[in-house]
Design an enzyme around this catalytic site. Structure first.
Site, PDB file in Angstrom:
ATOM      1  N   ASP A 228      -8.751  -2.110  -4.279  1.00  0.00           N
ATOM      2  CA  ASP A 228      -7.559  -1.803  -3.495  1.00  0.00           C
ATOM      3  C   ASP A 228      -6.472  -1.132  -4.340  1.00  0.00           C
ATOM      4  O   ASP A 228      -6.270  -1.480  -5.506  1.00  0.00           O
ATOM      5  CB  ASP A 228      -7.005  -3.101  -2.887  1.00  0.00           C
ATOM      6  CG  ASP A 228      -5.801  -2.871  -2.006  1.00  0.00           C
ATOM      7  OD1 ASP A 228      -5.954  -2.160  -0.997  1.00  0.00           O
ATOM      8  OD2 ASP A 228      -4.718  -3.384  -2.333  1.00  0.00           O
ATOM      9  N   GLU A 258      -9.814   2.855  -3.725  1.00  0.00           N
ATOM     10  CA  GLU A 258      -8.957   3.376  -2.655  1.00  0.00           C
ATOM     11  C   GLU A 258      -7.812   4.154  -3.296  1.00  0.00           C
ATOM     12  O   GLU A 258      -6.776   3.580  -3.640  1.00  0.00           O
ATOM     13  CB  GLU A 258      -8.415   2.230  -1.791  1.00  0.00           C
ATOM     14  CG  GLU A 258      -7.560   2.720  -0.642  1.00  0.00           C
ATOM     15  CD  GLU A 258      -6.295   1.893  -0.425  1.00  0.00           C
ATOM     16  OE1 GLU A 258      -5.615   2.134   0.586  1.00  0.00           O
ATOM     17  OE2 GLU A 258      -5.978   1.028  -1.263  1.00  0.00           O
TER      18      GLU A 258
END
Length: 497
Positions: A228, A258
């Site tokens: 993340d 990400e």
């Protein structure tokens, strides 16, 4: 497949659903499941998981008002993983390592205020603030780890409890009075995102995160990781951590970062370079094209659909998506692909040889939810399940093999063929799509198919086509639609589960 979305019900049911659905998912051709953050967040049983509080609490301890997480208990989580593995599906866990939230105690610490739009610009003298930077995890009582986080473990916070002021405060600690170095100058320096931003220059932090990584791997036996908010984490940390995780696991754990940069391929490539190609990256550039194509109708030039995409530049490191939890309506990076274009978008990522496609939960199951928009008004969103998605998944699993021939040669109608493999009976397909009126395109699928009858497995065209002696046919599609032509005998066996 991303097996959740932002508004999945907070009823503790997801891990049970994963377990119950694992066989069906395998039958559809899902080979890996990306599960949401499994650890306790600041909002307890309501937390989506990105507001992480305790990385060791997988739904086991009474913390933040709940034992279970939004998705269930630790026991249910591990049972879900076991069910996936028993059905041949790999498990990718969501790693949220940028910040911690919901500290247990405050500390009086020295900090400076910075300009939110240029975090390198200091707008105050150093002064004392009171911040929730002490994490003692009293509900866990030292089980699994007795490491306690304090202000030396963080670079910044966004709240001064002493005055009640919300701002971005840069902590002055032993590891540098500046933010960690990022690969771009967005917001001056975008190290700080939210909550208590983790200080990876502190060796004690890096060692604790390694210990936790080993514990998590030994506990959950996962096969890969979705990382993340990597935009806000110094690449050096993940270079070191991924090397460590792969070393202790003895296998090439999959990792996808990400780094959301819509329409900015150079930035995605810069990040891949900074991480020495150690992780795949979500193809935000292709997603931008798909979103734009869906909004533009027949004015979008389909010959450019893969322009400046990661799947064109670095196909082996591109994870392609049509939607995710951040781009769904009412979320921060809202950029949905309109329903009329979704079948074409999924065909573009599922039925071509390049890239690693990721399917989104609501597109298989549907979703309905209510939330406030950016204008402060409340909206009810209905995301219907994509009727053609199960068949598109089966088509990928059964037919999308062999040599690919591209016919990306018309602004409103494009296509490609996959010749199939000799040892895979019935494999091979021809895909044609239009964003305007009904289309037709002469394409070669290979002499191995000469004389065979082909039909549209999606049922958008009812004709039967015969492949000529040289392996060619004129394939058809309806207006604003996609057709996938396959051997008629193969089509009869394709029954979506």
């Amino acid at each position: 497949m991303q097996y959740f979305h932002w508004y999945y019900p907070a009823d503790g049911s997801l891990w049970k659903k994963v377990k119950n659905e694992s066989k069906r998912l395998a039958d559809l051709g899902i080979t890996a499941l990306w599960l949401p953050p499994a650890f306790k967040g600041t909002e307890g049983k309501k937390s989506v998981g990105y507001d992480v509080y305790d990385i060791y609490d997988l739904g086991e301890f009474k913390q933040k008002g709940s034992v279970r997480t939004k998705y269930g208990t630790r026991k249910q989580y591990l049972e879900a993983i076991e069910a996936l593995h028993s059905n041949g599906i790999q498990v990718y866990v969501d790693i949220v390592m940028n910040h911690l939230g919901g500290g247990d105690e405050t500390e009086l610490i020295k900090a400076v205020k910075v300009n939110p739009d240029n975090r390198n610009e200091v707008i105050s003298e150093p002064y004392d603030i009171e911040a929730f930077t002490k994490f003692t995890f009293p509900g866990r009582k030292g089980k699994y780890s007795n490491f306690e986080w304090n202000y030396t473990c963080f670079t910044g916070v966004d709240y001064d409890y002493k005055t009640g002021e919300t701002s971005i405060f840069k902590i002055l600690n032993d590891y540098g009075n500046d933010w960690e170095t990022m690969i771009t100058d967005e917001k001056g320096n975008f190290d700080y995102l939210m909550y208590c931003d983790i200080e990876f220059r502190n060796p004690a932090v890096r060692e604790e995160v390694k210990r936790w990584g080993k514990w998590y791997l030994d506990t959950a036996h996962f096969d890969g990781m979705r990382l993340d908010a990597v935009k806000h984490i110094a690449p050096q940390f993940y270079n070191e951590w991924l090397d460590y995780m792969r070393h202790i696991s003895g296998k090439e754990l999959f990792a996808v970062g990400e780094y959301w940069a819509p329409g900015n391929l150079p930035l995605l490539l810069k990040y891949i370079e900074a991480t020495d190609g150690k992780m795949s990256v979500f193809d935000a550039a292709l997603h931008h094209n798909l979103h734009k194509a869906s909004k533009s109708g027949n004015t979008f030039d389909l010959t450019t659909i893969f322009n400046d995409s990661l799947v064109s530049a670095q196909p082996n490191l591109a994870v392609t998506v049509v939607a995710n939890h951040d781009t769904q309506p009412l979320q921060a990076l809202e950029a949905p692909v309109d329903p009329w274009f979704k079948p074409a978008a999924y065909a573009l990522i599922l039925l071509r040889e390049a890239g690693y496609p990721c399917v989104f939960y609501p597109d298989l199951y549907g979703a309905e939810y209510t939330d406030k928009g950016r204008d402060g008004n409340e909206y009810t969103i209905v995301m219907p399940a994509l009727e053609s998605l199960p068949m598109l998944l089966k088509l990928r699993k059964e037919t999308a093999y062999g040599t690919q021939r591209d016919y990306l040669d018309h602004p409103n109608c494009i296509g490609w063929t996959r010749e199939g493999e000799a040892d895979m009976k019935g494999s091979g397909c021809a895909v044609i799509l239009s964003n305007s009126e009904a289309g037709n395109k002469k394409m070669e699928i290979g002499k191995a198919h000469a004389g065979k009858q082909f039909v549209d497995a999606l049922g958008n065209r009812s004709e039967e086509l015969t492949i000529d002696d040289n392996g060619w046919a004129e394939f058809l599609c309806a207006a604003g639609s996609v057709s996938v032509w396959v051997d008629k005998e193969m089509a009869a066996t394709l029954t979506p589960i």
